[in-house]
Design a protein around this motif. Structure first.
Motif, PDB file in Angstrom:
ATOM      1  N   HIS A 194       0.859  -1.183   0.000  1.00 24.19           N
ATOM      2  CA  HIS A 194       0.000   0.000   0.000  1.00 24.19           C
ATOM      3  C   HIS A 194       0.903   1.244   0.000  1.00 24.19           C
ATOM      4  CE1 HIS A 194      -0.223  -0.543   4.738  1.00 24.19           C
ATOM      5  NE2 HIS A 194       0.983  -0.729   4.270  1.00 24.19           N
ATOM      6  N   SER A 196       0.601   3.525   2.229  1.00 25.56           N
ATOM      7  CA  SER A 196       0.656   4.019   3.614  1.00 25.56           C
ATOM      8  C   SER A 196       2.078   4.176   4.183  1.00 25.56           C
ATOM      9  CB  SER A 196      -0.186   3.113   4.521  1.00 25.56           C
ATOM     10  OG  SER A 196      -1.515   3.070   4.050  1.00 25.56           O
ATOM     11  N   GLN A 199       3.359   7.574   4.582  1.00 24.76           N
ATOM     12  CA  GLN A 199       2.919   8.401   5.716  1.00 24.76           C
ATOM     13  C   GLN A 199       4.075   8.581   6.692  1.00 24.76           C
ATOM     14  OE1 GLN A 199      -0.577   7.327   7.920  1.00 24.76           O
ATOM     15  NE2 GLN A 199      -1.716   6.621   6.112  1.00 24.76           N
ATOM     16  N   ARG A 220       0.227  -6.813  -4.442  1.00 27.20           N
ATOM     17  CA  ARG A 220      -0.352  -7.754  -3.468  1.00 27.20           C
ATOM     18  C   ARG A 220      -0.472  -9.137  -4.063  1.00 27.20           C
ATOM     19  NH1 ARG A 220      -4.946  -4.597  -0.193  1.00 27.20           N
ATOM     20  NH2 ARG A 220      -3.602  -2.788   0.153  1.00 27.20           N
ATOM     21  N   GLN A 234      -2.665   3.354  -5.874  1.00 21.97           N
ATOM     22  CA  GLN A 234      -3.413   3.970  -4.791  1.00 21.97           C
ATOM     23  C   GLN A 234      -3.061   5.446  -4.695  1.00 21.97           C
ATOM     24  OE1 GLN A 234      -2.318   1.773  -1.198  1.00 21.97           O
ATOM     25  NE2 GLN A 234      -4.183   0.542  -1.366  1.00 21.97           N
ATOM     26  N   GLU A 236      -2.769   7.861  -1.425  1.00 25.74           N
ATOM     27  CA  GLU A 236      -2.794   7.929   0.030  1.00 25.74           C
ATOM     28  C   GLU A 236      -2.972   9.385   0.435  1.00 25.74           C
ATOM     29  OE1 GLU A 236      -2.171   5.076   1.635  1.00 25.74           O
ATOM     30  OE2 GLU A 236      -2.198   5.829   3.693  1.00 25.74           O
TER      31      GLU A 236
HETATM   32  N1  DAH Z   1      -3.530   1.105   3.232  1.00 28.07           N
HETATM   33  C1  DAH Z   1      -4.880   0.612   3.197  1.00 28.07           C
HETATM   34  C2  DAH Z   1      -5.006  -0.507   2.182  1.00 28.07           C
HETATM   35  O1  DAH Z   1      -4.247  -0.533   1.276  1.00 28.07           O
HETATM   36  C3  DAH Z   1      -5.849   1.715   2.857  1.00 28.07           C
HETATM   37  C4  DAH Z   1      -5.937   2.712   3.946  1.00 28.07           C
HETATM   38  C5  DAH Z   1      -6.844   2.577   4.938  1.00 28.07           C
HETATM   39  C6  DAH Z   1      -5.087   3.783   3.967  1.00 28.07           C
HETATM   40  C7  DAH Z   1      -6.950   3.478   5.972  1.00 28.07           C
HETATM   41  C8  DAH Z   1      -5.145   4.704   4.993  1.00 28.07           C
HETATM   42  C9  DAH Z   1      -6.102   4.534   5.991  1.00 28.07           C
HETATM   43  O2  DAH Z   1      -4.352   5.753   5.061  1.00 28.07           O
HETATM   44  O3  DAH Z   1      -6.188   5.434   6.985  1.00 28.07           O
HETATM   45  O4  DAH Z   1      -5.852  -1.323   2.311  1.00 28.07           O
END
Ligand code: DAH
Length: 367
Positions: A194, A196, A199, A220, A234, A236
């Protein structure tokens, strides 16, 4: 073919006539030249020391001349030899020039020809929507960031509050780089599951407040089906400041969905779980096909699930506390959305594979 005649007398008139015949022959022969080889043969025939035509002129005309005529004949013969040699050199230059002309002509570029038409492509639909999503957040003052696709276990999982061996990792299985058994788990490299992890990378670099969106490719272990691909994209989002509330999250995402799908779209937030947000939610939009009345596309629920989001878990802030992210002082929200999924909804694409097959019949519909 010209041969050197014997002179019957050595009068100026006879010499004139003999010279005129000789030059007529030389002009005729040089005019017929077409190649370097031709020219070399001509040169040998006329200029060879031994028995060349000009040597013969010397022998037959000059040496045979009576004593009293020798002076005049000698002058004439020398002059004639000089002119003949000059003619032969000039003929050589002409051959060279004409073969250079031919070469140039063959290489000539005809700029009036129509040329090869290469159709100009357009941005791929997935990239186009990714840019559109980013633009919506840029207009709200967000900056844009990126991170590596090959990521460490630490950024992809650990710092996002996925403890080692936690079952939440199973939902994001991926490809690990080989031969890393000797490394501590947190340093192991993998293809990020992801966006994330960016972040944490952002919060390590920038002290609060931050507002950032991060587009990118993720991987994935998902079998390919109509709506899943092992590689996808994605966007983010992360906003951290003092006093950020769930209300800000809802307002921001509601605005973004209206910007992307039109002002009549509604949003709702459903409880969910992600290790890095608390509370966590799945955001749903009112079905863009039936307007919420219920249809086959929304499985007659009137709603379509679109993204994950939530308030940044204090455990996540603990990993970047040293850079000003004291969970007692700052709060934030985060979200992550699949670009292919949004593109499929916007353009009513039913098979995710169509994005990756490169079939022009599909792609040209976005031109
Ligand atoms: N990273 C998660 C995924 O790939 C998606 C996600 C959910 C990102 C909640 C976020 C979050 O920043 O707060 O399934």
């Amino acid at each position: 073919m010209y041969t050197v005649p014997k002179l019957e007398d050595y009068s100026p008139a006879a010499l004139d006539k003999a010279a005129a015949d000789l030059f007529a022959a030389l002009d005729f022969e040089t005019a017929a030249l077409t190649s370097e080889a031709d020219w070399k043969a001509l040169r040998d025939r006329w200029l060879a020391r031994k028995n060349g035509l000009l040597t013969q002129v010397n022998d037959i005309w000059l040496k045979a001349a009576p004593k009293e005529a020798k002076r005049d004949v000698g002058q004439r013969v020398n002059e004639l030899k000089r002119l003949a040699e000059a003619g032969i050199v000039a003929a050589h230059e002409k051959i060279h020039a004409s073969s250079a002309d031919a070469k140039r002509a063959a290489e000539r570029l005809d700029i009036t020809l129509p040329g090869v038409q290469r159709p100009i492509g357009v941005k791929h639909p997935v990239l186009r929507v990714q840019d559109e999503i980013v633009a919506v957040f840029k207009a709200m003052g967000y900056s844009v960031g990126e991170g590596p696709e090959v990521e460490t276990d630490y950024y992809n999982f650990e710092s996002l509050n996925f403890p080692p061996n936690h079952p939440a990792r199973d939902t994001q299985d991926t490809i690990f780089i080989a031969d890393q058994e000797r490394k501590p788990t947190r340093d192991c490299l993998l293809l990020r599951t992801h966006t994330s992890p960016v972040q944490i990378r952002t919060m390590e670099k920038l002290a609060p407040p931050v507002r950032i969106v991060i587009p990118g490719k993720v991987h994935r272990n998902d079998p390919l089906d109509a709506t899943h691909s092992p590689v996808f994209h994605q966007v983010e989002g992360l906003a951290v400041d003092t006093n950020i509330t769930f209300c800000d999250l809802k307002g921001t995402l509601d605005h973004a969905m209206k910007a992307l799908f039109g002002s009549s779209v509604k949003t709702r937030f459903y409880p969910s779980f992600f290790p890095f947000t608390e509370p966590s939610a799945d955001m749903q939009v009112s079905c863009i096909f039936c307007g919420g009345k219920g249809c086959r596309k929304c499985k007659f629920s009137g709603w379509i699930e679109l993204l994950g989001c939530g308030m940044v878990d204090p455990n996540v802030f603990e990993f970047v506390k040293h850079n000003g992210y004291d969970p007692g002082r700052v709060s934030g929200f985060a979200f992550g959305m699949g670009v292919e999924r949004i593109t499929m909804l916007k353009y009513e694409v039913e098979e995710i594979q169509l994005f990756y097959e490169g079939d022009v019949r599909f792609l040209e519909q976005f031109a």
